[in-house]
Design a protein around this motif. Sequence first.
Motif, PDB file in Angstrom:
ATOM      1  N   GLY A 103     -40.474 101.998  81.689  1.00 58.89           N
ATOM      2  CA  GLY A 103     -41.056 101.558  80.431  1.00 58.89           C
ATOM      3  C   GLY A 103     -40.988 100.072  80.197  1.00 58.89           C
ATOM      4  N   THR A 104     -40.537  99.312  81.199  1.00 56.78           N
ATOM      5  CA  THR A 104     -40.479  97.858  81.078  1.00 56.78           C
ATOM      6  C   THR A 104     -41.188  97.234  82.279  1.00 56.78           C
ATOM      7  OG1 THR A 104     -38.431  97.432  82.317  1.00 56.78           O
ATOM      8  CG2 THR A 104     -38.209  98.129  80.019  1.00 56.78           C
ATOM      9  N   GLY A 105     -41.647  95.992  82.102  1.00 52.36           N
ATOM     10  CA  GLY A 105     -42.269  95.301  83.212  1.00 52.36           C
ATOM     11  C   GLY A 105     -43.395  96.109  83.827  1.00 52.36           C
ATOM     12  N   LEU A 106     -43.357  96.254  85.142  1.00 55.39           N
ATOM     13  CA  LEU A 106     -44.411  96.950  85.877  1.00 55.39           C
ATOM     14  C   LEU A 106     -44.058  98.397  86.192  1.00 55.39           C
ATOM     15  CD1 LEU A 106     -45.340  93.998  88.216  1.00 55.39           C
ATOM     16  CD2 LEU A 106     -46.833  95.007  86.487  1.00 55.39           C
ATOM     17  N   SER A 107     -43.024  98.940  85.538  1.00 53.20           N
ATOM     18  CA  SER A 107     -42.705 100.362  85.653  1.00 53.20           C
ATOM     19  C   SER A 107     -43.444 101.095  84.541  1.00 53.20           C
ATOM     20  CB  SER A 107     -41.189 100.596  85.520  1.00 53.20           C
ATOM     21  OG  SER A 107     -40.499 100.046  86.617  1.00 53.20           O
ATOM     22  N   PRO A 108     -44.556 101.756  84.859  1.00 51.69           N
ATOM     23  CA  PRO A 108     -45.454 102.280  83.819  1.00 51.69           C
ATOM     24  C   PRO A 108     -44.841 103.409  83.010  1.00 51.69           C
ATOM     25  CG  PRO A 108     -46.117 103.076  85.980  1.00 51.69           C
ATOM     26  CD  PRO A 108     -45.034 102.082  86.215  1.00 51.69           C
ATOM     27  N   TRP A 109     -45.201 103.464  81.751  1.00 50.02           N
ATOM     28  CA  TRP A 109     -44.789 104.532  80.849  1.00 50.02           C
ATOM     29  C   TRP A 109     -45.901 104.702  79.838  1.00 50.02           C
ATOM     30  CZ3 TRP A 109     -41.793 108.350  81.435  1.00 50.02           C
ATOM     31  CH2 TRP A 109     -41.279 109.080  80.363  1.00 50.02           C
ATOM     32  N   THR A 110     -46.169 105.912  79.434  1.00 47.97           N
ATOM     33  CA  THR A 110     -47.369 106.180  78.646  1.00 47.97           C
ATOM     34  C   THR A 110     -47.135 106.193  77.144  1.00 47.97           C
ATOM     35  OG1 THR A 110     -47.010 108.556  78.948  1.00 47.97           O
ATOM     36  CG2 THR A 110     -48.465 107.445  80.517  1.00 47.97           C
ATOM     37  N   THR A 111     -45.926 105.933  76.690  1.00 52.72           N
ATOM     38  CA  THR A 111     -45.665 105.852  75.259  1.00 52.72           C
ATOM     39  C   THR A 111     -45.108 104.466  74.933  1.00 52.72           C
ATOM     40  OG1 THR A 111     -43.417 106.720  75.485  1.00 52.72           O
ATOM     41  CG2 THR A 111     -45.181 108.315  75.105  1.00 52.72           C
ATOM     42  N   VAL A 318     -61.713  95.341  83.420  1.00 50.79           N
ATOM     43  CA  VAL A 318     -60.901  94.586  82.464  1.00 50.79           C
ATOM     44  C   VAL A 318     -59.823  93.835  83.223  1.00 50.79           C
ATOM     45  CG1 VAL A 318     -59.560  94.657  80.338  1.00 50.79           C
ATOM     46  CG2 VAL A 318     -61.282  96.432  80.768  1.00 50.79           C
ATOM     47  N   ALA A 319     -59.700  92.537  82.972  1.00 47.57           N
ATOM     48  CA  ALA A 319     -58.652  91.707  83.564  1.00 47.57           C
ATOM     49  C   ALA A 319     -57.714  91.226  82.468  1.00 47.57           C
ATOM     50  CB  ALA A 319     -59.258  90.512  84.300  1.00 47.57           C
ATOM     51  N   PHE A 320     -56.440  91.078  82.812  1.00 48.72           N
ATOM     52  CA  PHE A 320     -55.431  90.639  81.855  1.00 48.72           C
ATOM     53  C   PHE A 320     -54.692  89.438  82.433  1.00 48.72           C
ATOM     54  CE2 PHE A 320     -55.911  95.247  81.390  1.00 48.72           C
ATOM     55  CZ  PHE A 320     -56.245  95.347  80.045  1.00 48.72           C
ATOM     56  N   VAL A 321     -54.474  88.417  81.606  1.00 47.32           N
ATOM     57  CA  VAL A 321     -53.737  87.226  82.027  1.00 47.32           C
ATOM     58  C   VAL A 321     -52.577  87.022  81.057  1.00 47.32           C
ATOM     59  CG1 VAL A 321     -53.852  84.766  82.551  1.00 47.32           C
ATOM     60  CG2 VAL A 321     -55.847  86.215  82.946  1.00 47.32           C
ATOM     61  N   SER A 322     -51.377  86.814  81.592  1.00 42.35           N
ATOM     62  CA  SER A 322     -50.171  86.757  80.777  1.00 42.35           C
ATOM     63  C   SER A 322     -50.043  85.439  80.033  1.00 42.35           C
ATOM     64  CB  SER A 322     -48.936  86.961  81.661  1.00 42.35           C
ATOM     65  OG  SER A 322     -48.850  85.916  82.617  1.00 42.35           O
ATOM     66  N   LEU A 323     -49.016  85.359  79.203  1.00 39.56           N
ATOM     67  CA  LEU A 323     -48.716  84.143  78.474  1.00 39.56           C
ATOM     68  C   LEU A 323     -48.315  83.038  79.443  1.00 39.56           C
ATOM     69  CD1 LEU A 323     -48.084  86.605  76.420  1.00 39.56           C
ATOM     70  CD2 LEU A 323     -46.905  84.864  75.100  1.00 39.56           C
ATOM     71  N   GLY A 324     -48.221  81.826  78.930  1.00 34.38           N
ATOM     72  CA  GLY A 324     -47.974  80.686  79.796  1.00 34.38           C
ATOM     73  C   GLY A 324     -46.625  80.657  80.460  1.00 34.38           C
ATOM     74  N   SER A 325     -45.614  81.255  79.852  1.00 28.91           N
ATOM     75  CA  SER A 325     -44.264  81.132  80.392  1.00 28.91           C
ATOM     76  C   SER A 325     -43.734  82.437  80.956  1.00 28.91           C
ATOM     77  CB  SER A 325     -43.311  80.649  79.289  1.00 28.91           C
ATOM     78  OG  SER A 325     -43.322  81.549  78.193  1.00 28.91           O
ATOM     79  N   GLU A 326     -44.565  83.462  81.034  1.00 27.87           N
ATOM     80  CA  GLU A 326     -44.074  84.781  81.398  1.00 27.87           C
ATOM     81  C   GLU A 326     -44.557  85.208  82.775  1.00 27.87           C
ATOM     82  OE1 GLU A 326     -44.163  87.724  78.428  1.00 27.87           O
ATOM     83  OE2 GLU A 326     -43.149  86.398  77.039  1.00 27.87           O
ATOM     84  N   PRO A 327     -43.802  86.107  83.419  1.00 27.23           N
ATOM     85  CA  PRO A 327     -44.284  86.699  84.664  1.00 27.23           C
ATOM     86  C   PRO A 327     -45.548  87.522  84.428  1.00 27.23           C
ATOM     87  CG  PRO A 327     -41.932  87.102  84.350  1.00 27.23           C
ATOM     88  CD  PRO A 327     -42.459  86.562  83.068  1.00 27.23           C
ATOM     89  N   MET A 328     -46.036  88.153  85.481  1.00 26.38           N
ATOM     90  CA  MET A 328     -47.273  88.919  85.391  1.00 26.38           C
ATOM     91  C   MET A 328     -47.261  89.902  84.223  1.00 26.38           C
ATOM     92  SD  MET A 328     -48.838  91.700  88.117  1.00 26.38           S
ATOM     93  CE  MET A 328     -47.874  90.999  89.417  1.00 26.38           C
ATOM     94  N   GLU A 329     -46.117  90.491  83.930  1.00 24.42           N
ATOM     95  CA  GLU A 329     -46.029  91.508  82.899  1.00 24.42           C
ATOM     96  C   GLU A 329     -44.899  91.200  81.932  1.00 24.42           C
ATOM     97  OE1 GLU A 329     -46.975  93.303  80.599  1.00 24.42           O
ATOM     98  OE2 GLU A 329     -47.929  94.810  81.861  1.00 24.42           O
ATOM     99  N   ALA A 330     -45.151  91.478  80.659  1.00 24.63           N
ATOM    100  CA  ALA A 330     -44.168  91.251  79.609  1.00 24.63           C
ATOM    101  C   ALA A 330     -43.065  92.311  79.669  1.00 24.63           C
ATOM    102  CB  ALA A 330     -44.858  91.285  78.241  1.00 24.63           C
ATOM    103  N   PRO A 331     -41.939  92.093  78.947  1.00 23.16           N
ATOM    104  CA  PRO A 331     -40.832  93.053  79.001  1.00 23.16           C
ATOM    105  C   PRO A 331     -41.219  94.472  78.621  1.00 23.16           C
ATOM    106  CG  PRO A 331     -40.105  91.010  77.979  1.00 23.16           C
ATOM    107  CD  PRO A 331     -41.593  90.893  78.154  1.00 23.16           C
ATOM    108  N   GLY A 332     -42.118  94.617  77.650  1.00 23.27           N
ATOM    109  CA  GLY A 332     -42.476  95.946  77.184  1.00 23.27           C
ATOM    110  C   GLY A 332     -43.721  96.524  77.815  1.00 23.27           C
TER     111      GLY A 332
END
Length: 578
Positions: A103-111, A318-332
């Motif tokens: 449920g964090t980063g690139l570990s997918p979770w559906t809720t 659909v493409a997604f680009v992260s914030l300026g200071s963050e890795p590819m995926e946000a914590p949540g």
Amino acid sequence: MSDPTHLGENIVLRTPAHHRPRLISRHRHGTASADDVLHGWVHAEDRVLSVAVHRPTGPERNGTVVIAGSPGRERVTMFRTIVDVARTLAADGWRVVRFDWAGTGLSPWTTEAAPAENWADDLEVVREWAAQAGPVHGLGVRLGGSILAASDEHGWASRHVWAPVSGKLWLRHQVALRRMAGPELPARVTPGVELMDLQLGPEGADALKQLPEPEADSGRGLDILDAPQLEPVPVDVHPRVASVPPEAAATIAGAVAAVADRLPDFLAPGAVSLIPDHAVRLSMDGTVVHLRRTRVGRDHRPAVITIPDDLQPAAPGVAFVSLGSEPMEAPGSLWTRAAITASARGAVCLLAERTDTGELVRPGRAQDPNPYVRYTLTESREVLEELARLTDGPLKAAGVCLGAWGLVACVHQLPKHVTQRLSLYAVNNIGWQRAPWRYWRQGLRSGPLAPAIPGQAPAEPSGSDPAATPSLEQRLGAVARTIVRGARRAASNAHPRVSAAAAAVGIIDVPHPLMRRLARIPGLRVDVIFGPADAQHAGVTAGPISTNHTVTVLDPLDHSLHATASRRSMLDHLLADL
């Protein structure tokens, strides 16, 4: 493909072992190649966990080090630190596994709520998976160290905890960070505990509160790393300056090696390789979605593609680009969850790492104070070009803050057949704000140009009269004001390439002329999105700018999408017409 396994509301289907990532030998900046890291997933009951495996770059040892990092906002602020330590351990001959909690980063979770009540099990799953290649040593950081220390010592060759903290104290600190974000942050909207970029359910929050602060216990093979070189821990600093000193990483590697050298060898080095699944499938609202690891661009940046089970040639992309200071995926897992949701509605989605964030950052670039540079445009363009190759349908691209700037600024470099079917969603782009000096001040006080690490008191000026000596902030501030005031008027009608050059020296309010030029591109649609506070600060109101360009004000929406309510609002708006 194996038969589906029914797992409550989700269905996870494993990918055949012969589908493995293609390895490309390409080195960056004269250092270890990004392709020395294998990316993929491992399975944990009804969950899939994102893992990154650093292969040894030095004489190979017999064993693996599993790094249990800290979730939440600390995943961002300590991401570079974890990667630096992993590189050091790999150079010392270890195979190193990093992973994201479910449920964090690139570990997918559906809720929305991450299943923190299962994080202890996640660690055991990763350890058991790594154990197929020999002895496994654990390195836990902050809350990850508390989970590691609470685990059964059976199966670990050794366990090392860096900067231990109890679960209750960690939660208190994360809640305080959210509160410090100010009154502009939307109120909590769900049960449990809402943190910065991360939502925990009641069961998960209670499970974390039960974790005590670890203590050294040689009988249980538990070591607390407390050498002077390991302080201070870069927790409350800006992600762009949050890197661990080389001597600290070397100290950690030495502590692991000191224990390992006393253990017998069970397998010859290299007897078994750890290769995670590069593709998995899961169910979102009853619809199967495929997730696949890939590479994007000339630098082979790590990326993730999500694909619907029944992909149509003209499916939306659909493409997604992260914030300026963050890795590819946000914590949540903001974009991962958005991508899975969009693919469940028939879209193919793409998100990719950038070289100025995440694991691709090299030590020579760790102190770069300004991300508004040419490679941000190049990498944003590469994502859009790759998305256009994946489908013939209409294209969307969403970016937050710097990610929005990169998308808007790169469009003039795209071919016509891409821009004619492209819609851009520029979310809270600070370049639109009419008072960019606010961000210069903020950067000088707490960013890479600050005279001291944020959180530490700055050194007192020398001399008998401290007030008579200008501080570093004052000196840099005077220079910055001169640059901005002198060049802003010249940049207001500049060509996009001139605007990009202006951005490279810190003049960040350049999208204004770019937007006027984008209005001339046939077919291109641009939706500039603000939360109420940012809209007020930028002096903009909702409404059309031109035929295909509009300003949208979403309420609630905070600047960095920290709040759960903000993420809901953004995703509903972005995915409304899928």
